[in-house]
Motif scaffolding. Sequence first.
Motif, PDB file in Angstrom:
ATOM      1  N   ALA A 198       0.881  -1.168   0.000  1.00  0.00           N
ATOM      2  CA  ALA A 198       0.000   0.000   0.000  1.00  0.00           C
ATOM      3  C   ALA A 198       0.919   1.219   0.000  1.00  0.00           C
ATOM      4  O   ALA A 198       2.149   1.075   0.064  1.00  0.00           O
ATOM      5  N   SER A 199       0.355   2.393  -0.075  1.00  0.00           N
ATOM      6  CA  SER A 199       1.184   3.596  -0.042  1.00  0.00           C
ATOM      7  C   SER A 199       0.496   4.661   0.800  1.00  0.00           C
ATOM      8  O   SER A 199      -0.713   4.634   1.005  1.00  0.00           O
ATOM      9  N   TYR A 200       1.322   5.580   1.291  1.00  0.00           N
ATOM     10  CA  TYR A 200       0.812   6.741   2.019  1.00  0.00           C
ATOM     11  C   TYR A 200       1.593   7.956   1.545  1.00  0.00           C
ATOM     12  O   TYR A 200       2.651   7.828   0.939  1.00  0.00           O
ATOM     13  N   ILE A 201       1.049   9.127   1.800  1.00  0.00           N
ATOM     14  CA  ILE A 201       1.706  10.385   1.449  1.00  0.00           C
ATOM     15  C   ILE A 201       2.311  10.964   2.719  1.00  0.00           C
ATOM     16  O   ILE A 201       1.604  11.166   3.711  1.00  0.00           O
ATOM     17  N   CYS A 202       3.604  11.244   2.709  1.00  0.00           N
ATOM     18  CA  CYS A 202       4.256  11.848   3.868  1.00  0.00           C
ATOM     19  C   CYS A 202       3.669  13.229   4.123  1.00  0.00           C
ATOM     20  O   CYS A 202       3.565  14.050   3.209  1.00  0.00           O
ATOM     21  N   GLY A 203       3.292  13.472   5.364  1.00  0.00           N
ATOM     22  CA  GLY A 203       2.702  14.753   5.741  1.00  0.00           C
ATOM     23  C   GLY A 203       3.675  15.917   5.713  1.00  0.00           C
ATOM     24  O   GLY A 203       3.260  17.071   5.699  1.00  0.00           O
ATOM     25  N   GLU A 204       4.964  15.639   5.686  1.00  0.00           N
ATOM     26  CA  GLU A 204       5.974  16.701   5.667  1.00  0.00           C
ATOM     27  C   GLU A 204       6.418  17.038   4.246  1.00  0.00           C
ATOM     28  O   GLU A 204       6.340  18.182   3.823  1.00  0.00           O
ATOM     29  N   CYS A 205       6.898  16.039   3.502  1.00  0.00           N
ATOM     30  CA  CYS A 205       7.492  16.325   2.192  1.00  0.00           C
ATOM     31  C   CYS A 205       6.558  16.036   1.017  1.00  0.00           C
ATOM     32  O   CYS A 205       6.851  16.423  -0.113  1.00  0.00           O
ATOM     33  N   GLY A 206       5.434  15.347   1.273  1.00  0.00           N
ATOM     34  CA  GLY A 206       4.469  15.096   0.216  1.00  0.00           C
ATOM     35  C   GLY A 206       4.800  13.932  -0.702  1.00  0.00           C
ATOM     36  O   GLY A 206       4.078  13.695  -1.675  1.00  0.00           O
ATOM     37  N   GLU A 207       5.855  13.198  -0.410  1.00  0.00           N
ATOM     38  CA  GLU A 207       6.229  12.056  -1.234  1.00  0.00           C
ATOM     39  C   GLU A 207       5.296  10.876  -0.984  1.00  0.00           C
ATOM     40  O   GLU A 207       4.855  10.650   0.138  1.00  0.00           O
TER      41      GLU A 207
ATOM     42  N   CYS B 233       9.881   8.679   7.417  1.00  0.00           N
ATOM     43  CA  CYS B 233       9.837   8.830   5.968  1.00  0.00           C
ATOM     44  C   CYS B 233      11.245   8.589   5.413  1.00  0.00           C
ATOM     45  O   CYS B 233      12.211   9.194   5.897  1.00  0.00           O
ATOM     46  N   PRO B 234      11.391   7.721   4.416  1.00  0.00           N
ATOM     47  CA  PRO B 234      12.715   7.473   3.858  1.00  0.00           C
ATOM     48  C   PRO B 234      13.267   8.647   3.046  1.00  0.00           C
ATOM     49  O   PRO B 234      14.443   8.662   2.708  1.00  0.00           O
ATOM     50  N   VAL B 235      12.434   9.645   2.756  1.00  0.00           N
ATOM     51  CA  VAL B 235      12.884  10.804   1.985  1.00  0.00           C
ATOM     52  C   VAL B 235      13.325  11.940   2.903  1.00  0.00           C
ATOM     53  O   VAL B 235      14.435  12.449   2.799  1.00  0.00           O
TER      54      VAL B 235
ATOM     55  N   VAL C 216       2.840   8.511  11.661  1.00  0.00           N
ATOM     56  CA  VAL C 216       2.037   7.440  12.235  1.00  0.00           C
ATOM     57  C   VAL C 216       1.281   6.817  11.067  1.00  0.00           C
ATOM     58  O   VAL C 216       0.476   7.484  10.412  1.00  0.00           O
ATOM     59  N   ILE C 217       1.572   5.550  10.780  1.00  0.00           N
ATOM     60  CA  ILE C 217       0.965   4.847   9.659  1.00  0.00           C
ATOM     61  C   ILE C 217      -0.212   4.024  10.172  1.00  0.00           C
ATOM     62  O   ILE C 217      -0.072   3.261  11.128  1.00  0.00           O
TER      63      ILE C 217
ATOM     64  N   TRP D 243      -2.650   5.149   5.305  1.00  0.00           N
ATOM     65  CA  TRP D 243      -2.465   6.595   5.296  1.00  0.00           C
ATOM     66  C   TRP D 243      -1.539   6.955   6.441  1.00  0.00           C
ATOM     67  O   TRP D 243      -1.349   6.194   7.377  1.00  0.00           O
ATOM     68  N   GLY D 244      -0.924   8.114   6.310  1.00  0.00           N
ATOM     69  CA  GLY D 244       0.025   8.566   7.330  1.00  0.00           C
ATOM     70  C   GLY D 244      -0.306   9.962   7.816  1.00  0.00           C
ATOM     71  O   GLY D 244      -0.867  10.772   7.085  1.00  0.00           O
TER      72      GLY D 244
END
Length: 60
Positions: free
Chosen positions: A5-14, A34-36, A42-43, A56-57
């Motif tokens: 699945a995927s989530y969008i990082c709340g900080e960088c948007g990746e 976040c790996p970026v 929190v996932i 979602w995160g």
Amino acid sequence: MTPEASYICGECGEEIVIPIDLSAGHEQQYVEDCPVCCRANVITVEIDDDGEPRAWGELE
């Protein structure tokens, strides 16, 4: 094949793709950096009755 699945990082948007452990239950929550941008998210993962995961995160 491991479900993903995927989530969008709340900080960088990746968009971050994560593997899903179906044996961990239908509702899961954990903290992952976040790996970026390295910010903690929190996932939350929910698995529906058909076995399809949704994630979602939110920033910690």
